[in-house]
Design a protein around this motif. Structure first.
Motif, PDB file in Angstrom:
ATOM      1  N   GLY A  31      11.156  10.662  -7.937  1.00 59.90           N
ATOM      2  CA  GLY A  31      10.948   9.476  -8.769  1.00 59.90           C
ATOM      3  C   GLY A  31      10.156   8.386  -8.068  1.00 59.90           C
ATOM      4  N   ALA A  32       9.537   8.718  -6.917  1.00 54.13           N
ATOM      5  CA  ALA A  32       8.804   7.718  -6.141  1.00 54.13           C
ATOM      6  C   ALA A  32       7.619   7.148  -6.919  1.00 54.13           C
ATOM      7  N   LEU A  33       6.946   7.986  -7.730  1.00 54.98           N
ATOM      8  CA  LEU A  33       5.799   7.499  -8.498  1.00 54.98           C
ATOM      9  C   LEU A  33       6.241   6.504  -9.563  1.00 54.98           C
ATOM     10  N   GLU A  34       7.347   6.825 -10.252  1.00 51.31           N
ATOM     11  CA  GLU A  34       7.845   5.918 -11.283  1.00 51.31           C
ATOM     12  C   GLU A  34       8.274   4.591 -10.684  1.00 51.31           C
ATOM     13  N   ARG A  35       8.926   4.626  -9.517  1.00 47.40           N
ATOM     14  CA  ARG A  35       9.368   3.388  -8.874  1.00 47.40           C
ATOM     15  C   ARG A  35       8.172   2.538  -8.454  1.00 47.40           C
ATOM     16  N   ALA A  36       7.150   3.193  -7.921  1.00 42.36           N
ATOM     17  CA  ALA A  36       5.956   2.455  -7.515  1.00 42.36           C
ATOM     18  C   ALA A  36       5.283   1.810  -8.720  1.00 42.36           C
ATOM     19  N   LEU A  37       5.191   2.558  -9.821  1.00 45.07           N
ATOM     20  CA  LEU A  37       4.565   2.027 -11.025  1.00 45.07           C
ATOM     21  C   LEU A  37       5.362   0.848 -11.579  1.00 45.07           C
ATOM     22  N   THR A  38       6.688   0.962 -11.568  1.00 41.56           N
ATOM     23  CA  THR A  38       7.550  -0.129 -12.045  1.00 41.56           C
ATOM     24  C   THR A  38       7.356  -1.378 -11.203  1.00 41.56           C
ATOM     25  N   ASP A  39       7.321  -1.210  -9.880  1.00 44.33           N
ATOM     26  CA  ASP A  39       7.145  -2.356  -8.983  1.00 44.33           C
ATOM     27  C   ASP A  39       5.785  -3.017  -9.190  1.00 44.33           C
ATOM     28  N   LEU A  79      -2.099   7.161  -7.712  1.00 37.59           N
ATOM     29  CA  LEU A  79      -0.710   6.712  -7.818  1.00 37.59           C
ATOM     30  C   LEU A  79       0.160   7.440  -6.800  1.00 37.59           C
ATOM     31  N   SER A  80      -0.095   8.715  -6.585  1.00 39.98           N
ATOM     32  CA  SER A  80       0.642   9.462  -5.560  1.00 39.98           C
ATOM     33  C   SER A  80       0.390   8.873  -4.180  1.00 39.98           C
ATOM     34  N   ASP A  81      -0.867   8.479  -3.916  1.00 38.87           N
ATOM     35  CA  ASP A  81      -1.198   7.873  -2.623  1.00 38.87           C
ATOM     36  C   ASP A  81      -0.435   6.567  -2.418  1.00 38.87           C
ATOM     37  N   VAL A  82      -0.403   5.746  -3.450  1.00 41.03           N
ATOM     38  CA  VAL A  82       0.296   4.464  -3.359  1.00 41.03           C
ATOM     39  C   VAL A  82       1.788   4.696  -3.099  1.00 41.03           C
ATOM     40  N   ALA A  83       2.380   5.628  -3.854  1.00 40.78           N
ATOM     41  CA  ALA A  83       3.807   5.924  -3.680  1.00 40.78           C
ATOM     42  C   ALA A  83       4.089   6.509  -2.307  1.00 40.78           C
ATOM     43  N   TYR A  84       3.173   7.326  -1.810  1.00 36.66           N
ATOM     44  CA  TYR A  84       3.353   7.965  -0.503  1.00 36.66           C
ATOM     45  C   TYR A  84       3.381   6.934   0.623  1.00 36.66           C
TER      46      TYR A  84
END
Length: 233
Positions: A31-39, A79-84
């Motif tokens: 769920g790291a991508l969803e959390r990053a997008l929410t933030d 988005l994966s890069d940002v979450a990573y």
């Protein structure tokens, strides 16, 4: 799994051991991508246009805004890069972030740093090393390689040919941002013309000197101890 196992084995032969291996799949499943997008939404840096979801990276020095979710609903690599990167900082808040990218990825520098800035981190914490190409040279000519045609020299083939020491040396003798011409004929030579052979020879001589000096030091110490024991009280 087979590809990763092959990469692990190649790196082991090359003398590189990694403590952690992170997969993009794990980011999705956690769920790291969803959390990053929410933030990013809550920080006010996300907007919708043309059916897609965008990050306003131009506010952080990028030349244009970047898509996070395509109009079809699929997340982007960005988005994966940002979450990573956020995941790495969460695992070790004081860590330095270093990305190693290929020569054709200059455009990623500002967008990756912009992603960190949008999440509230200092963009300059991310150091990006852009690696230049390595040209294999044989008989004075560069080998023609093409990823599309499947024509290339693998790292395993290079190690098999000239050995791991020579491979590592020639890769490291120049800065990562300089194109490397790796002369196979030079790398194979067992003479002082080959800098690797020269360094190995010097190391062997130094090791021999230290070894003999150590043996003599032991002899001297043993002799001093014997004298002390046999000395009259």
């Amino acid at each position: 799994e087979e590809m990763v196992a092959g990469i692990r084995e190649t790196l082991r032969r090359y003398g590189v051991e990694l403590d952690n291996w992170a997969s993009e799949r794990a980011l999705h499943e956690s769920g790291a991508l969803e959390r990053a997008l929410t933030d990013l939404r809550e920080a006010g840096h996300v907007y919708e246009s043309e059916g897609a979801i965008w990050l306003r990276t131009t506010d952080f020095g990028d030349d244009k805004d970047r898509v996070l979710i395509r109009s079809g609903g699929e997340s982007t690599y960005y988005l994966s890069d940002v979450a990573y990167h956020r995941d790495k900082l969460e695992r070790n808040p004081s860590a330095s972030l270093i990305d190693v990218l290929g020569a054709d990825h200059h455009g990623y520098v500002e967008r990756l740093r912009a992603g960190l800035g949008a999440l509230g981190f200092e963009p300059e914490r991310l150091e990006i090393a852009i690696m230049q190409l390595v040209h294999v040279v044989e008989r004075g000519e560069r080998a023609q390689m093409s990823k599309r045609k499947g024509e290339f020299v693998s790292l395993d083939e290079l190690i098999d040919d000239i050995g791991v020491d020579a491979t590592r040396y020639f890769m490291l003798q120049r800065s990562h941002d300089t194109t490397v011409d790796l002369d196979l004929e030079l790398a194979r030579r067992t003479s002082s013309d080959n800098p690797v052979y020269y360094v190995q020879y010097a190391h062997a001589r130094i090791a021999s000197i230290l070894r003999k000096a150590g043996e003599r030091a032991v002899e001297r110490a043993a002799g001093a101890e014997l004298t002390a024991v046999s000395a009259p009280v």
